[in-house]
Design an enzyme around this catalytic site. Sequence first.
Site, short mmCIF file in Angstrom:
data_model
loop_
_atom_site.label_atom_id
_atom_site.label_comp_id
_atom_site.label_asym_id
_atom_site.label_seq_id
_atom_site.Cartn_x
_atom_site.Cartn_y
_atom_site.Cartn_z
N ASP A 8 0.82 -1.22 0.00
CA ASP A 8 0.00 0.00 0.00
C ASP A 8 0.85 1.27 0.00
O ASP A 8 1.65 1.50 0.91
CB ASP A 8 -0.90 0.02 1.24
CG ASP A 8 -1.71 -1.25 1.40
OD1 ASP A 8 -2.95 -1.14 1.42
OD2 ASP A 8 -1.11 -2.33 1.54
N ASN A 40 -4.32 3.88 -0.97
CA ASN A 40 -4.10 4.95 0.02
C ASN A 40 -3.23 6.07 -0.55
O ASN A 40 -2.68 6.88 0.20
CB ASN A 40 -3.41 4.39 1.27
CG ASN A 40 -4.23 3.33 1.97
OD1 ASN A 40 -3.82 2.18 2.06
ND2 ASN A 40 -5.42 3.69 2.44
N ASN A 68 -10.42 -1.74 0.27
CA ASN A 68 -11.61 -1.13 0.87
C ASN A 68 -11.68 0.38 0.69
O ASN A 68 -12.74 0.98 0.87
CB ASN A 68 -11.70 -1.48 2.36
CG ASN A 68 -10.43 -1.13 3.12
OD1 ASN A 68 -9.34 -1.60 2.77
ND2 ASN A 68 -10.55 -0.31 4.15
N HIS A 69 -10.56 1.03 0.31
CA HIS A 69 -10.58 2.48 0.07
C HIS A 69 -10.61 2.82 -1.42
O HIS A 69 -10.34 3.97 -1.79
CB HIS A 69 -9.37 3.14 0.72
CG HIS A 69 -9.38 3.11 2.22
ND1 HIS A 69 -10.33 3.76 2.97
CD2 HIS A 69 -8.55 2.50 3.11
CE1 HIS A 69 -10.09 3.55 4.26
NE2 HIS A 69 -9.02 2.78 4.37
N HIS A 150 -6.18 -8.50 -0.27
CA HIS A 150 -6.26 -7.32 0.58
C HIS A 150 -7.05 -7.70 1.83
O HIS A 150 -8.29 -7.68 1.83
CB HIS A 150 -6.94 -6.19 -0.19
CG HIS A 150 -6.74 -4.84 0.39
ND1 HIS A 150 -5.54 -4.15 0.26
CD2 HIS A 150 -7.56 -4.03 1.10
CE1 HIS A 150 -5.64 -2.98 0.86
NE2 HIS A 150 -6.86 -2.89 1.39
N HIS A 175 -2.89 -4.36 2.82
CA HIS A 175 -3.90 -3.76 3.70
C HIS A 175 -3.42 -3.42 5.10
O HIS A 175 -3.72 -2.34 5.60
CB HIS A 175 -5.16 -4.64 3.82
CG HIS A 175 -6.17 -4.06 4.77
ND1 HIS A 175 -6.85 -2.88 4.51
CD2 HIS A 175 -6.61 -4.49 5.98
CE1 HIS A 175 -7.67 -2.63 5.53
NE2 HIS A 175 -7.54 -3.57 6.43
N HIS A 177 -0.51 -2.70 6.27
CA HIS A 177 0.59 -1.73 6.27
C HIS A 177 1.76 -2.20 7.13
O HIS A 177 2.69 -1.41 7.37
CB HIS A 177 0.13 -0.34 6.75
CG HIS A 177 -0.85 0.31 5.84
ND1 HIS A 177 -1.07 1.67 5.83
CD2 HIS A 177 -1.70 -0.20 4.91
CE1 HIS A 177 -2.01 1.96 4.94
NE2 HIS A 177 -2.40 0.83 4.36
#
Length: 256
Positions: A8, A40, A68-69, A150, A175, A177
């Site tokens: 990410d 992100n 999810n983002h 993810h 996901h 991080h």
Amino acid sequence: MRILALGDVVGEPGRRLVEAFVPELRRETGADFVVINGENAAHGHGITEPIAREWFERLGVDVITTGNHAFDVKGIETYFRQEPRILRPANHPPETAGNGWVKLHTPSGAEVLVINLMGRVHMPPCDCPFRCVDTILQRERADLVIVDMHAEATSEAQAMGFHLDGRAAAVVGTHTHVGTLDAKVLPGGTAYVTDIGMTGPYDGVIGMKKEASLGRFLKVQRPKYEVAEGDLQLHAVLITTEGRKATSIQRILRTL
């Protein structure tokens, strides 16, 4: 074949790392294919069309995955519909804008299928990623299959690795991080890592300023998240394949 995959990318610091190192890493490693998770990349939440275009057109990125983002930036759905190389999770509902997988050819002519999945444990509602990927692989054929899993739960990511062992050349986690130490080639020839780790500022909490994260744990108020600024690190993995299977996976770290 060699595949470079980045975890990410978080905010402007993460984008600086991508710009500084991705073209250089492609040359150094001889990577034939580059996959980056970009969910992100815009202010820590979502991705914009200009960011994606720059990665594709100027930096030579082949596929951008998300999670999810994916749709946090207003209006980005239009770009997801127009550009097949930017993916949202394939196990989103069928009417969701964009695509969950894409097939592309490398300069050598190899056909690569990239699939973006999202876990269900402690994540927004979505369809079963295991059944979803089975359906895709029943329909699609390619020389190599790469999967971005993810997921929040390490157990779910690991289960997906074993579920696809021998059917995918690589299953790489994103996901959380936080990079994991379990990069390996599974018995069936699938390169696996639970989480690649983020590309961005490590002087914070999963890329955000530590003060906001501490405030959310210690206070009633919920301070606004802001992207951290220091200790910039790029985390990636380089996967080498022969035929349809992986022969090695190694971690890559670069700092600014």
